[in-house]
Write a protein that holds these residues in place. Structure first.
Motif, PDB file in Angstrom:
ATOM      1  N   ALA A  87       0.849  -1.210   0.000  1.00 26.77           N
ATOM      2  CA  ALA A  87       0.000   0.000   0.000  1.00 26.77           C
ATOM      3  C   ALA A  87       0.877   1.250   0.000  1.00 26.77           C
ATOM      4  CB  ALA A  87      -0.907  -0.003   1.233  1.00 26.77           C
ATOM      5  N   LEU A  88       1.945   1.181   0.748  1.00 24.40           N
ATOM      6  CA  LEU A  88       2.856   2.324   0.863  1.00 24.40           C
ATOM      7  C   LEU A  88       3.536   2.629  -0.474  1.00 24.40           C
ATOM      8  CD1 LEU A  88       4.222   4.332   2.784  1.00 24.40           C
ATOM      9  CD2 LEU A  88       5.934   2.614   3.243  1.00 24.40           C
ATOM     10  N   ILE A  89       4.041   1.592  -1.113  1.00 26.34           N
ATOM     11  CA  ILE A  89       4.706   1.780  -2.408  1.00 26.34           C
ATOM     12  C   ILE A  89       3.717   2.371  -3.404  1.00 26.34           C
ATOM     13  CG2 ILE A  89       5.728   0.515  -4.379  1.00 26.34           C
ATOM     14  CD1 ILE A  89       7.674   0.564  -2.131  1.00 26.34           C
ATOM     15  N   LYS A  90       2.500   1.815  -3.409  1.00 24.59           N
ATOM     16  CA  LYS A  90       1.484   2.261  -4.364  1.00 24.59           C
ATOM     17  C   LYS A  90       1.167   3.742  -4.158  1.00 24.59           C
ATOM     18  CE  LYS A  90      -2.888   0.431  -5.697  1.00 24.59           C
ATOM     19  NZ  LYS A  90      -3.940  -0.426  -5.255  1.00 24.59           N
ATOM     20  N   VAL A  91       0.919   4.110  -2.905  1.00 27.33           N
ATOM     21  CA  VAL A  91       0.479   5.490  -2.673  1.00 27.33           C
ATOM     22  C   VAL A  91       1.621   6.487  -2.849  1.00 27.33           C
ATOM     23  CG1 VAL A  91       0.724   5.542  -0.145  1.00 27.33           C
ATOM     24  CG2 VAL A  91      -1.001   6.951  -1.207  1.00 27.33           C
ATOM     25  N   THR A  92       2.830   6.120  -2.479  1.00 24.03           N
ATOM     26  CA  THR A  92       3.915   7.106  -2.629  1.00 24.03           C
ATOM     27  C   THR A  92       4.401   7.211  -4.080  1.00 24.03           C
ATOM     28  OG1 THR A  92       5.526   5.476  -1.881  1.00 24.03           O
ATOM     29  CG2 THR A  92       4.808   7.095  -0.260  1.00 24.03           C
ATOM     30  N   ARG A  93       4.064   6.221  -4.905  1.00 28.45           N
ATOM     31  CA  ARG A  93       4.435   6.326  -6.320  1.00 28.45           C
ATOM     32  C   ARG A  93       3.437   7.172  -7.094  1.00 28.45           C
ATOM     33  NH1 ARG A  93       6.408   0.329  -7.816  1.00 28.45           N
ATOM     34  NH2 ARG A  93       8.474   0.487  -6.899  1.00 28.45           N
ATOM     35  N   SER A  94       2.237   7.291  -6.555  1.00 27.26           N
ATOM     36  CA  SER A  94       1.229   8.033  -7.320  1.00 27.26           C
ATOM     37  C   SER A  94       0.675   9.197  -6.501  1.00 27.26           C
ATOM     38  CB  SER A  94       0.108   7.077  -7.747  1.00 27.26           C
ATOM     39  OG  SER A  94      -0.358   6.379  -6.614  1.00 27.26           O
ATOM     40  N   LEU A  95       1.561   9.853  -5.771  1.00 22.62           N
ATOM     41  CA  LEU A  95       1.131  10.948  -4.901  1.00 22.62           C
ATOM     42  C   LEU A  95       0.458  12.085  -5.661  1.00 22.62           C
ATOM     43  CD1 LEU A  95       4.151  11.114  -2.447  1.00 22.62           C
ATOM     44  CD2 LEU A  95       1.777  10.836  -1.786  1.00 22.62           C
ATOM     45  N   SER A  96       0.918  12.325  -6.878  1.00 16.40           N
ATOM     46  CA  SER A  96       0.395  13.488  -7.608  1.00 16.40           C
ATOM     47  C   SER A  96      -0.862  13.169  -8.411  1.00 16.40           C
ATOM     48  CB  SER A  96       1.459  14.044  -8.541  1.00 16.40           C
ATOM     49  OG  SER A  96       2.637  14.214  -7.802  1.00 16.40           O
ATOM     50  N   VAL A  97      -1.304  11.918  -8.376  1.00 15.01           N
ATOM     51  CA  VAL A  97      -2.515  11.565  -9.118  1.00 15.01           C
ATOM     52  C   VAL A  97      -3.719  11.702  -8.191  1.00 15.01           C
ATOM     53  CG1 VAL A  97      -3.627   9.755 -10.491  1.00 15.01           C
ATOM     54  CG2 VAL A  97      -1.126   9.864 -10.367  1.00 15.01           C
ATOM     55  N   ASP A  99      -6.296  13.800  -5.528  1.00 14.42           N
ATOM     56  CA  ASP A  99      -6.307  14.865  -4.522  1.00 14.42           C
ATOM     57  C   ASP A  99      -5.020  14.806  -3.678  1.00 14.42           C
ATOM     58  OD1 ASP A  99      -6.743  16.574  -2.441  1.00 14.42           O
ATOM     59  OD2 ASP A  99      -8.591  15.638  -1.724  1.00 14.42           O
ATOM     60  N   PRO A 100      -4.161  15.828  -3.776  1.00 17.33           N
ATOM     61  CA  PRO A 100      -2.876  15.754  -3.050  1.00 17.33           C
ATOM     62  C   PRO A 100      -3.041  15.700  -1.534  1.00 17.33           C
ATOM     63  CG  PRO A 100      -3.115  17.884  -4.155  1.00 17.33           C
ATOM     64  CD  PRO A 100      -4.262  17.032  -4.599  1.00 17.33           C
ATOM     65  N   ARG A 101      -4.050  16.393  -1.002  1.00 15.86           N
ATOM     66  CA  ARG A 101      -4.244  16.393   0.460  1.00 15.86           C
ATOM     67  C   ARG A 101      -4.556  14.974   0.954  1.00 15.86           C
ATOM     68  NH1 ARG A 101      -6.833  19.910   4.720  1.00 15.86           N
ATOM     69  NH2 ARG A 101      -6.354  18.646   6.537  1.00 15.86           N
ATOM     70  N   GLU A 102      -5.490  14.344   0.221  1.00 18.11           N
ATOM     71  CA  GLU A 102      -5.893  12.990   0.616  1.00 18.11           C
ATOM     72  C   GLU A 102      -4.740  11.992   0.445  1.00 18.11           C
ATOM     73  OE1 GLU A 102      -9.167  10.218  -1.160  1.00 18.11           O
ATOM     74  OE2 GLU A 102     -10.024  12.209  -0.739  1.00 18.11           O
ATOM     75  N   ASN A 103      -4.073  12.074  -0.708  1.00 20.14           N
ATOM     76  CA  ASN A 103      -2.956  11.158  -0.974  1.00 20.14           C
ATOM     77  C   ASN A 103      -1.841  11.331   0.049  1.00 20.14           C
ATOM     78  OD1 ASN A 103      -4.246  10.365  -3.242  1.00 20.14           O
ATOM     79  ND2 ASN A 103      -2.937  11.461  -4.679  1.00 20.14           N
ATOM     80  N   GLY A 104      -1.502  12.608   0.316  1.00 15.92           N
ATOM     81  CA  GLY A 104      -0.401  12.896   1.234  1.00 15.92           C
ATOM     82  C   GLY A 104      -0.702  12.386   2.629  1.00 15.92           C
ATOM     83  N   SER A 105      -1.911  12.660   3.112  1.00 14.91           N
ATOM     84  CA  SER A 105      -2.264  12.226   4.471  1.00 14.91           C
ATOM     85  C   SER A 105      -2.222  10.712   4.585  1.00 14.91           C
ATOM     86  CB  SER A 105      -3.671  12.697   4.844  1.00 14.91           C
ATOM     87  OG  SER A 105      -3.616  14.048   5.151  1.00 14.91           O
TER      88      SER A 105
END
Ligand SMILES: [Fe+2]
Length: 337
Positions: A87-97, A99-105
């Protein structure tokens, strides 16, 4: 509460098969191979059964009741860690895809949980590299999303996680934002200092958990605490691409503690230890202290930002007057937005 384990023998056997996990990790659990327990009033209380998928509302309820950790069978822990890593790899690879606030949090939360796994398995190379790569992506993302830095900081502060996994990330966000605001550092330097700051406490796993939340440590315990910085250095040396300078910052990241102790005890004797460490080490240490001082611990209340800055002023303003003034301006804006 369901089925308490009542006989001492059952208890002992069970204890050998269980490990504590941060309760938030239950969100990543699929169908359980074994029950999950809560340690309550000296007994393991079963809260989720074999075959059950832990219910999200029930987890939320436990969190709002201040439950921080639960006990899980080792076989389930392995699968939670795998889930967490992917999950971590997935979310940090697509941080800019999206909503950035939601992805970042989400990414920050997953990273904090993963950091806990790393504290428990500091010699796991794969785990360390995954965390390192996620941090590199996170550093770039935070720099691109300046306006969201204070939101991420306060979102993390609201998580019911232990300070040992929140403080490295919160202090690194603060540090990154401040370095960016000064225009004194290149992007690359900011990225590497962000990584340095984040990884500095990785050796904290040597400290037994029951020591974190107590007031008045013995001299031996204090020594053990002080040793975590050196242990972080040992763990990281040669395993992640950090320079000698970064490793040295990690090794000495508590160098301001003695100065703080003297200030708090109103000891006015001067020492010359400070300049030897330079501005980068100083800022990494100050960001760490600011987060520590402003957060509440089980044995003390947190200070206000103003009170903490007053202590920081006494520690660094003589050597670094310009940087201190810039920090005050930065923090005013950071905590207002
Ligand atoms: Fe530390």
């Amino acid at each position: 509460m369901n089925g308490a384990i009542s006989t001492p023998l059952e208890h002992h056997r069970l204890g050998l098969k269980l490990q504590p996990i941060i309760i938030g990790q239950l969100y990543l659990t699929g169908k359980l191979k074994a029950p999950v327990y809560l340690w309550q009033e000296g007994l393991f209380q079963e809260i989720f059964h074999t075959g059950e998928v832990p219910n999200k509302d029930k987890i939320k309820g436990l969190i709002s009741n201040q439950v921080r950790e639960v006990f899980m069978h080792i076989e389930d822990i392995k699968s939670v860690q795998e889930q967490l890593e992917s999950a971590l790899i997935k979310v940090t690879r697509s941080l800019s895809v999206g909503d950035p606030r939601e992805n970042g949090s989400r990414a920050l939360k997953l990273m904090a949980l993963n950091l806990d796994s790393l504290y428990q398995n500091p010699h796991d190379d794969e785990l360390l590299m995954k965390q390192f790569q996620s941090m590199q992506n996170m550093g770039k993302f935070l720099m691109e999303n300046k306006k969201l830095q204070s939101n991420f900081f306060s979102d993390l502060g609201k998580e019911n996680f232990h300070f040992t996994i929140l403080q490295p990330m919160m202090s690194s966000i603060l540090l990154l934002g401040f370095l960016q605001s000064t225009h004194m550092f290149h992007e690359r330097e900011i990225e590497t200092l962000f990584l340095t700051s984040y990884l500095k406490d990785i050796g904290i796993g040597i400290i037994p958990e029951d020591k974190y939340d107590v007031k008045g440590l013995t001299i031996d315990d204090q020594k053990l605490f002080a040793h975590h910085a050196e242990f972080s250095h040992e763990i990281l040396d040669g395993r992640v691409p950090l320079t000698k300078n970064q490793l040295s910052i990690i090794k000495h990241h508590h160098f301001l503690n003695d100065r703080l102790k003297r200030i708090l005890s109103k000891d006015t004797r001067k020492t010359e230890e400070m300049m030897a460490f330079g501005i980068e080490s100083t800022l990494v240490a100050v960001a760490d202290m600011l987060v520590a001082m402003t957060s509440t611990r089980p044995y003390r209340q947190g200070l206000s930002v103003y009170q903490s800055l007053e202590l920081v002023r006494k520690m660094i303003a003589e050597e670094y007057p310009q940087e201190f003034r810039a920090l005050v301006v930065y923090l005013k804006q950071f905590f207002r937005s």
